[in-house]
Scaffold this active site. Structure first.
Site, PDB file in Angstrom:
ATOM      1  N   ASN A 113       8.252  -3.932  -9.942  1.00  0.00           N
ATOM      2  CA  ASN A 113       9.374  -3.913 -10.880  1.00  0.00           C
ATOM      3  C   ASN A 113      10.582  -4.703 -10.373  1.00  0.00           C
ATOM      4  OD1 ASN A 113       8.547  -2.450 -13.198  1.00  0.00           O
ATOM      5  ND2 ASN A 113       8.687  -0.530 -12.064  1.00  0.00           N
ATOM      6  N   ARG A 150       1.722   5.417 -22.783  1.00  0.00           N
ATOM      7  CA  ARG A 150       2.601   6.586 -22.925  1.00  0.00           C
ATOM      8  C   ARG A 150       2.838   6.903 -24.396  1.00  0.00           C
ATOM      9  NH1 ARG A 150       6.504   4.464 -18.022  1.00  0.00           N
ATOM     10  NH2 ARG A 150       5.497   5.656 -16.339  1.00  0.00           N
ATOM     11  N   HIS A 162       2.656   4.218  -2.747  1.00  0.00           N
ATOM     12  CA  HIS A 162       2.021   5.181  -3.656  1.00  0.00           C
ATOM     13  C   HIS A 162       1.178   4.478  -4.724  1.00  0.00           C
ATOM     14  CE1 HIS A 162       4.080   8.596  -1.959  1.00  0.00           C
ATOM     15  NE2 HIS A 162       5.269   8.050  -2.177  1.00  0.00           N
ATOM     16  N   VAL A 163       1.691   3.369  -5.266  1.00  0.00           N
ATOM     17  CA  VAL A 163       0.967   2.673  -6.327  1.00  0.00           C
ATOM     18  C   VAL A 163      -0.233   1.927  -5.759  1.00  0.00           C
ATOM     19  CG1 VAL A 163       1.101   0.894  -8.097  1.00  0.00           C
ATOM     20  CG2 VAL A 163       3.013   2.457  -7.775  1.00  0.00           C
ATOM     21  N   GLY A 164      -0.025   1.167  -4.678  1.00  0.00           N
ATOM     22  CA  GLY A 164      -1.131   0.425  -4.076  1.00  0.00           C
ATOM     23  C   GLY A 164      -2.274   1.329  -3.668  1.00  0.00           C
ATOM     24  N   HIS A 168       9.121  -4.378 -19.896  1.00  0.00           N
ATOM     25  CA  HIS A 168       8.717  -3.092 -19.316  1.00  0.00           C
ATOM     26  C   HIS A 168       9.981  -2.511 -18.694  1.00  0.00           C
ATOM     27  CE1 HIS A 168       6.646   0.100 -17.286  1.00  0.00           C
ATOM     28  NE2 HIS A 168       6.940  -0.370 -16.093  1.00  0.00           N
ATOM     29  N   MET A 201       0.829  -1.214   0.000  1.00  0.00           N
ATOM     30  CA  MET A 201       0.000   0.000   0.000  1.00  0.00           C
ATOM     31  C   MET A 201       0.860   1.260   0.000  1.00  0.00           C
ATOM     32  SD  MET A 201      -3.184  -0.524  -0.380  1.00  0.00           S
ATOM     33  CE  MET A 201      -3.910   0.986   0.269  1.00  0.00           C
ATOM     34  N   ILE A 238       2.549  -5.742 -10.463  1.00  0.00           N
ATOM     35  CA  ILE A 238       2.993  -4.429 -10.940  1.00  0.00           C
ATOM     36  C   ILE A 238       4.468  -4.252 -10.588  1.00  0.00           C
ATOM     37  CG2 ILE A 238       2.673  -1.933 -10.748  1.00  0.00           C
ATOM     38  CD1 ILE A 238      -0.098  -2.377  -9.744  1.00  0.00           C
ATOM     39  N   ASP A 257      -0.249  -4.896   3.874  1.00  0.00           N
ATOM     40  CA  ASP A 257       1.014  -4.171   3.901  1.00  0.00           C
ATOM     41  C   ASP A 257       1.725  -4.481   5.216  1.00  0.00           C
ATOM     42  OD1 ASP A 257       2.282  -1.611   2.250  1.00  0.00           O
ATOM     43  OD2 ASP A 257       2.852  -1.628   4.363  1.00  0.00           O
TER      44      ASP A 257
END
Length: 306
Positions: free
Chosen positions: A123, A154, A12-14, A178, A10, A121, A34
């Site tokens: 990376n 994008r 910024h992305v979550g 990616h 949880m 998601i 989290d």
């Protein structure tokens, strides 16, 4: 039928993923997990405070892996790295930290009895997707990374701005990793019902610059606010909804391609049972070379991560 989604991580992305799901009423039950119990508890309470002003209700469950057993989708958004620790925008700088977290989380997912669709998601997403699939034992078709769904967005944003049209009016794909070896497959891109290369000549579009804008889009955002979240969150939520709705939509996501022996981004038909069909694009010789090079890079990184 109850729609249930889990979000692991949880940051910024979550947060952005959860906010989109709750605000739009995409799930009936949402499991938030989290390691920072105070933070995830505060997020849950903040979302509950928002609900009286929303048009839908979402039941929120906090830090209970057992609740993932009957989830339709899990979105892995774990991972954290500061811009100062990664000045070259190298997603593989995140791998040592994220690999350890993924192993522990994968064991907990497996122990829960989860048998839905897992969407990483985290990376470097192609490597992490492969690690999740191996560690959980889920079918390859049920572990799908967001991949170049974001990079393709994008590219569409840059093309749309260049031509003065909505980016949703642009079709086509970015393929491969990616990461830095991904590329825009211009042979797949059309806009205004014309091939992009024809329009580029007529309207002075610099396709090399657009390709670079797509490849480095995350870097530009990182420089401004030191993290990215809205774009990738929208990609993850779109993918989750395609699964929940059994939409059979074609998306450029990270999926296991037998001919390359690795996960990479290539368009596939996605539905309730994950990857339903893999497309075969008519790429140029140059694009095939770039894709093979990107695939080999990902495969080598997966090998090094074990």
């Amino acid at each position: 039928m109850t729609r249930k989604i889990g979000i692991i991580g949880m940051g910024h992305v979550g947060q952005a993923v959860a906010q989109q799901i709750i605000t739009n009423g995409y799930a009936d039950d949402l499991v938030l997990i989290d390691k920072n119990e105070a933070k995830v508890g505060a997020d849950a309470l903040d979302f509950e405070d928002a609900m009286p002003n929303l048009t839908s209700h979402t039941n929120i469950i906090v830090n209970d892996y057992r609740a993932l057993k009957d989830a339709d989708v899990i979105i892995s958004a774990l991972g954290k790295i500061a811009l100062t620790d990664n000045p070259d925008n190298d997603r593989f700088a995140e791998l040592p930290h994220n690999r350890e977290q993924v192993q522990a989380v994968a064991e907990a997912i497996k122990a829960s009895g989860f048998n839905g669709i897992l969407i990483p998601i985290t990376n470097p997403v192609d490597v992490i997707t492969a690690l999740y699939q191996e560690a959980t034992g889920l079918p390859k078709a049920h572990v799908i990374g967001t991949g170049t769904l974001l990079d393709s967005a994008r590219m569409k944003r840059a093309v749309g701005k260049g031509l003065g049209v909505d980016p949703r009016s642009v079709s086509g794909y970015n393929l491969g990793e990616h990461g830095n070896s991904q590329f825009t497959a211009w042979s797949t891109v059309t806009v205004l019902d014309q091939p992009i290369k024809k329009l580029a000549q007529a309207r002075n579009l610099d396709l090399d610059q657009i390709n670079e804008d797509a490849r480095m889009g995350g870097r530009y955002v990182m420089v401004g606010k030191h993290y990215t979240n809205y774009g990738v969150a929208a990609a993850a939520v779109r993918l989750a909804n395609v699964v929940l709705n059994d939409a059979h939509e074609v998306l450029p996501v990270s999926n296991y391609r037998e001919e390359y022996g690795t996960y990479l981004s290539y368009p596939a038909v996605v539905g309730r049972d994950g990857i339903l069909e893999q497309l075969q694009l008519e790429l140029t010789d140059e694009e095939r070379y770039k894709l093979r090079r990107s695939a080999d890079f990902i495969a080598e990184k997966i090998k090094e991560s074990k």
